[in-house]
Design an enzyme around this catalytic site. Structure first.
Site, mmCIF file in Angstrom:
data_model
loop_
_atom_site.group_PDB
_atom_site.id
_atom_site.type_symbol
_atom_site.label_atom_id
_atom_site.label_comp_id
_atom_site.label_asym_id
_atom_site.label_seq_id
_atom_site.Cartn_x
_atom_site.Cartn_y
_atom_site.Cartn_z
ATOM 1 N N ASP A 68 0.414 -1.125 -0.223
ATOM 2 C CA ASP A 68 0.360 0.249 -0.251
ATOM 3 C C ASP A 68 1.273 1.459 -0.174
ATOM 4 O O ASP A 68 2.391 1.068 0.369
ATOM 5 C CB ASP A 68 -0.370 0.270 1.444
ATOM 6 C CG ASP A 68 -0.319 -0.888 2.555
ATOM 7 O OD1 ASP A 68 1.158 -0.523 2.682
ATOM 8 O OD2 ASP A 68 -0.805 -0.085 3.800
ATOM 9 N N HIS A 135 -7.614 -1.276 10.027
ATOM 10 C CA HIS A 135 -7.598 -1.574 8.139
ATOM 11 C C HIS A 135 -6.378 -2.337 8.089
ATOM 12 O O HIS A 135 -5.694 -3.132 8.580
ATOM 13 C CB HIS A 135 -7.349 -0.178 7.907
ATOM 14 C CG HIS A 135 -6.204 0.021 7.691
ATOM 15 N ND1 HIS A 135 -5.364 1.469 7.957
ATOM 16 C CD2 HIS A 135 -4.690 0.289 8.372
ATOM 17 C CE1 HIS A 135 -4.783 2.177 8.191
ATOM 18 N NE2 HIS A 135 -3.713 1.224 8.136
ATOM 19 N N GLU A 140 -9.760 0.800 4.166
ATOM 20 C CA GLU A 140 -10.317 1.092 5.598
ATOM 21 C C GLU A 140 -11.408 0.548 5.771
ATOM 22 O O GLU A 140 -12.439 0.027 4.695
ATOM 23 C CB GLU A 140 -10.665 2.297 4.719
ATOM 24 C CG GLU A 140 -9.146 3.255 4.666
ATOM 25 C CD GLU A 140 -9.010 3.705 6.276
ATOM 26 O OE1 GLU A 140 -8.607 3.181 7.666
ATOM 27 O OE2 GLU A 140 -7.790 4.764 6.082
HETATM 28 C C1 GLP Z 1 0.249 1.595 8.144
HETATM 29 C C2 GLP Z 1 0.065 0.413 6.865
HETATM 30 C C3 GLP Z 1 -0.721 -1.055 7.074
HETATM 31 C C4 GLP Z 1 0.528 -1.332 8.358
HETATM 32 C C5 GLP Z 1 0.217 -0.310 9.838
HETATM 33 C C6 GLP Z 1 0.544 -1.221 10.621
HETATM 34 O O1 GLP Z 1 -1.063 1.944 8.530
HETATM 35 N N1 GLP Z 1 -1.183 0.875 6.109
HETATM 36 O O2 GLP Z 1 -0.143 -1.717 5.930
HETATM 37 O O3 GLP Z 1 -0.205 -2.865 8.348
HETATM 38 O O4 GLP Z 1 0.884 0.517 9.339
HETATM 39 O O5 GLP Z 1 1.107 -0.655 11.979
HETATM 40 P P1 GLP Z 1 2.154 -0.723 12.921
HETATM 41 O O6 GLP Z 1 3.526 -2.452 12.196
HETATM 42 O O7 GLP Z 1 3.152 0.341 13.014
HETATM 43 O O8 GLP Z 1 2.150 -1.519 13.491
#
Ligand code: GLP
Length: 256
Positions: A68, A135, A140
């Site tokens: 993404d 998400h 979303e």
């Molecule tokens: C963002 C990305 C997601 C990811 C998430 C994880 O929101 N869009 O694809 O899974 O971060 O966050 P963290 O690794 O900080 O828990």
């Protein structure tokens, strides 16, 4: 689905990297190549470090897809996921190929291009995390669980943009883009195996909602419970609100 909880991020990352390496080695043994979907975020950092230490993987035989990305944020911006993926995957692993999402292309055309690239590929493994609002990628709530296209343009919610502001990579909320390109839920679910990494106290509620609430578009990452080969790795702080989850084994009502 299997849920595994570890006292520390380091221990969770170590075991996750071993599982990932086993999957990758098996794909290399059977097909001579492997294809991986790569996520970003803090929960992946130690895991990616540990994965690089795993022996017996020829990274030149590996293709990565970008999960993404923000629309309109140049690849040099510190908040762009391309910056993260270059630093933590491309420079470290030097894989045979990395298909980036081009954040500066026309979003719809870019989705068509990426969808064509991935449509006939076998994806061996997806690394995923979850957003503060549940998400998956940038799908979303309410997420589309049935869309055909492998990549989509989506609008980001206020909660997601705030989550991004907290990374420190953006100075003001207005700088965080309003749109993103994401791999769709059905395309993520086509991966043969999925590892979901969730680390840190701030993910407690999201982890509980995804693992113990209903499987529903309102909590997009809950869909992973329908995947036959999905392992969740949590550190103890991320798991603190879990009550009904049987740790270390499959839940009786989930796919096996
Ligand atoms: C963002 C990305 C997601 C990811 C998430 C994880 O929101 N869009 O694809 O899974 O971060 O966050 P963290 O690794 O900080 O828990």
């Amino acid at each position: 689905m299997v849920v595994r909880v570890f006292p520390s991020i380091l221990e969770a990352a170590r075991d996750a990297s071993k599982e990932a390496a086993d999957v990758i080695r098996r794909a290399l043994d059977s097909r001579g190549e492997a294809c991986i979907v790569a996520a970003t975020g803090n929960s992946q950092l130690e895991f990616l470090r540990q994965l690089r230490q795993q022996p017996g993987i020829n990274w030149e035989r590996i293709t990565f897809f970008h999960l993404d990305e923000f629309v309109g944020l140049g690849p040099e911006h510190p908040g762009s996921f391309a910056t993260y993926l270059k630093e933590h995957i491309v420079e470290r692993f030097q894989p045979g190929h990395f298909y980036f999402i081009n954040s500066l292309a026309k979003p719809h055309d870019e989705c068509v291009r990426l969808s064509q690239l991935i449509r006939n590929k076998t994806v061996d493994l997806a690394f995923t995390g979850i957003g503060d609002n549940g998400h998956l990628g940038f799908n979303e709530p309410p997420a589309d669980f049935t869309v055909e296209e492998p990549f989509l343009v989506v609008s980001l919610q206020h909660a997601t943009r705030l989550q991004q502001l907290r990374t420190g990579n953006f100075k003001r909320l207005e700088e965080v883009p309003q749109q993103a390109i994401t791999m769709s839920v059905p395309q993520i679910m086509r991966s043969k195996q999925i590892l979901t990494l969730v680390m840190g106290e701030h993910k407690q509620e999201a982890a509980r909602n995804c693992l113990e609430g209903a499987v529903s578009p309102r909590c997009p990452a809950s869909v992973l419970r329908r995947h036959p080969r999905n392992t969740w790795y949590l550190d103890s702080s991320a798991s603190a609100l879990l009550q009904g989850t049987v740790v270390g084994s499959k839940r009786p009502n989930d796919a096996d």
